[in-house]
Design a protein around this motif. Sequence first.
Motif, mmCIF file in Angstrom:
data_model
loop_
_atom_site.group_PDB
_atom_site.id
_atom_site.type_symbol
_atom_site.label_atom_id
_atom_site.label_comp_id
_atom_site.label_asym_id
_atom_site.label_seq_id
_atom_site.Cartn_x
_atom_site.Cartn_y
_atom_site.Cartn_z
ATOM 1 N N PHE A 40 0.846 -1.197 0.000
ATOM 2 C CA PHE A 40 0.000 0.000 0.000
ATOM 3 C C PHE A 40 0.884 1.250 0.000
ATOM 4 N N PRO A 41 0.499 2.266 -0.759
ATOM 5 C CA PRO A 41 -0.502 2.341 -1.825
ATOM 6 C C PRO A 41 0.239 2.283 -3.166
ATOM 7 N N GLU A 42 0.319 1.103 -3.745
ATOM 8 C CA GLU A 42 1.176 0.896 -4.906
ATOM 9 C C GLU A 42 0.425 0.127 -5.992
ATOM 10 N N SER A 43 1.164 -0.629 -6.801
ATOM 11 C CA SER A 43 0.573 -1.424 -7.875
ATOM 12 C C SER A 43 1.674 -2.317 -8.445
ATOM 13 N N TRP A 44 1.379 -3.018 -9.503
ATOM 14 C CA TRP A 44 2.400 -3.830 -10.182
ATOM 15 C C TRP A 44 3.626 -2.979 -10.516
ATOM 16 N N TYR A 45 3.391 -1.676 -10.753
ATOM 17 C CA TYR A 45 4.457 -0.769 -11.197
ATOM 18 C C TYR A 45 5.578 -0.659 -10.161
ATOM 19 N N SER A 46 5.293 -0.998 -8.919
ATOM 20 C CA SER A 46 6.325 -0.958 -7.880
ATOM 21 C C SER A 46 7.484 -1.900 -8.174
ATOM 22 N N ARG A 212 1.247 15.763 8.629
ATOM 23 C CA ARG A 212 2.614 15.478 9.055
ATOM 24 C C ARG A 212 3.512 15.018 7.902
ATOM 25 N N PHE A 213 3.013 15.079 6.692
ATOM 26 C CA PHE A 213 3.862 14.738 5.557
ATOM 27 C C PHE A 213 4.901 15.838 5.351
ATOM 28 N N PRO A 214 6.104 15.486 4.920
ATOM 29 C CA PRO A 214 7.126 16.511 4.688
ATOM 30 C C PRO A 214 6.801 17.363 3.474
ATOM 31 N N ALA A 215 7.128 18.617 3.572
ATOM 32 C CA ALA A 215 7.006 19.514 2.417
ATOM 33 C C ALA A 215 8.357 19.552 1.714
ATOM 34 N N GLY A 216 8.337 19.611 0.404
ATOM 35 C CA GLY A 216 9.602 19.658 -0.320
ATOM 36 C C GLY A 216 9.565 18.782 -1.549
ATOM 37 N N PRO A 217 10.742 18.477 -2.096
ATOM 38 C CA PRO A 217 10.812 17.727 -3.354
ATOM 39 C C PRO A 217 10.403 16.267 -3.176
ATOM 40 N N LEU A 218 10.168 15.612 -4.300
ATOM 41 C CA LEU A 218 9.905 14.179 -4.287
ATOM 42 C C LEU A 218 11.171 13.434 -3.886
ATOM 43 N N PRO A 219 11.026 12.246 -3.305
ATOM 44 C CA PRO A 219 12.218 11.441 -3.047
ATOM 45 C C PRO A 219 12.944 11.116 -4.342
ATOM 46 N N ALA A 220 14.227 10.833 -4.244
ATOM 47 C CA ALA A 220 15.053 10.645 -5.438
ATOM 48 C C ALA A 220 14.576 9.495 -6.311
ATOM 49 N N TRP A 221 13.984 8.484 -5.716
ATOM 50 C CA TRP A 221 13.573 7.305 -6.490
ATOM 51 C C TRP A 221 12.290 7.533 -7.279
ATOM 52 N N LEU A 222 11.570 8.620 -6.987
ATOM 53 C CA LEU A 222 10.237 8.848 -7.542
ATOM 54 C C LEU A 222 10.253 10.046 -8.479
ATOM 55 N N GLU A 224 8.509 12.530 -11.483
ATOM 56 C CA GLU A 224 7.162 13.053 -11.737
ATOM 57 C C GLU A 224 6.356 12.068 -12.583
ATOM 58 N N GLU A 225 7.035 11.416 -13.513
ATOM 59 C CA GLU A 225 6.350 10.445 -14.373
ATOM 60 C C GLU A 225 5.912 9.220 -13.580
ATOM 61 N N ASP A 226 6.767 8.761 -12.649
ATOM 62 C CA ASP A 226 6.372 7.646 -11.794
ATOM 63 C C ASP A 226 5.150 8.018 -10.955
ATOM 64 N N LEU A 227 5.182 9.199 -10.380
ATOM 65 C CA LEU A 227 4.054 9.652 -9.572
ATOM 66 C C LEU A 227 2.788 9.747 -10.406
ATOM 67 N N ASP A 228 2.922 10.165 -11.664
ATOM 68 C CA ASP A 228 1.766 10.216 -12.557
ATOM 69 C C ASP A 228 1.132 8.834 -12.728
ATOM 70 N N VAL A 229 1.962 7.811 -12.829
ATOM 71 C CA VAL A 229 1.440 6.451 -12.985
ATOM 72 C C VAL A 229 0.620 6.061 -11.761
ATOM 73 N N TYR A 230 1.198 6.228 -10.580
ATOM 74 C CA TYR A 230 0.484 5.858 -9.354
ATOM 75 C C TYR A 230 -0.784 6.685 -9.182
ATOM 76 N N ALA A 231 -0.663 8.002 -9.367
ATOM 77 C CA ALA A 231 -1.820 8.866 -9.180
ATOM 78 C C ALA A 231 -2.925 8.532 -10.180
ATOM 79 N N GLY A 232 -2.537 8.261 -11.421
ATOM 80 C CA GLY A 232 -3.531 7.931 -12.435
ATOM 81 C C GLY A 232 -4.339 6.694 -12.072
ATOM 82 N N GLU A 233 -3.668 5.680 -11.491
ATOM 83 C CA GLU A 233 -4.383 4.461 -11.094
ATOM 84 C C GLU A 233 -5.391 4.761 -9.986
#
Length: 333
Positions: A40-46, A212-222, A224-233
């Motif tokens: 959670f919260p992922e998909s096959w794409y992980s 309580r989530f951190p504000a700032g950039p995405l983690p290095a492994w993620l 914008e395109e990866d986030l688009d995939v997860y968010a789109g699902e």
Amino acid sequence: MRSRSEPATALRHRTVRTPAGRLHLAEQGTGPLVLLVHGFPESWYSWRHQLPALAAAGYRAAAIDVRGYGRSSRPAATDAYRMLDLVEDNVAVVRALGEESAVIVGHDWGSNIAAASALLHPGVFRATGLLSVPYAPPGGPRPTDVLGRLGGPEQEFYVSYFQESGRAEAEIEPDVRGWLAGFYAALSADTMPARGEPDPHFVARGGRLRDRFPAGPLPAWLSEEDLDVYAGEFERTGLTGALNRYRNMDRDWEDLAPHRGAPIEQPSLFIGGALDASTLWMSDAIDAYPTTLPGLSASHLLEDCGHWIQQERPDEVNGLLTDWLAAQKLTSM
């Protein structure tokens, strides 16, 4: 099915029939079957980094969308997401792919699902790899009784927060992409809150998890395109199916009562992140591995690594997985 012009090493998508109804998977390679189960919260794409690596090493890797996620069916009933049902989905996938057995590897909730699959169907799942969440045999006190005591009067543990139907959905649905970005960042080594800052695993009474989530950039492994995939699902499916996994913990406790204290006898592997709260909080479970995982080949803690280990440190995880698989001397059934 693969077209005649499609190479065996290409990534292939398909759906198969399972007790969930329809279950989607992405597969790559040929050889002994390795079933990959996300959390959670992922998909096959992980498992996007593991699929080609396993295929190159001579395995048929299949990463599923767990029921409630992605292109898989989303049963309406909350109790359709109990562990016993998810295990039977995995058995059905192995059969649908024309195999008698498989190695199963899971991350986060997928680790629990993989462990339960190996425990309940040792003839089908001949080895199991567990990522991030250690194996703890069924048993102990009722889960929600324990979770309800965590945090004290001022805050609530996130798993308790997820229990009430619709509550977390109301927080997430207005901004799925932003919520996912914050959740991923909160548990990643390079973006998680520093020691002494409010713990994102807890919700202030009357507040929201995302506060309580951190504000700032995405983690290095993620990216914008990866986030688009997860968010789109999740923008398409919603989060209820995924959250219903948490809402069945007491049912799982009852369903698995006949297996209280049971070890997993098959060959096994554990990989965790040294900065991951799952590994820190469950250190006693790791210490108990000589009893609970008698077939354990190795237990690895990756330094300076958070929760999303196969995405944060794909090369290291791929190497550990393929070395472990090679040591099992697997053959196709």
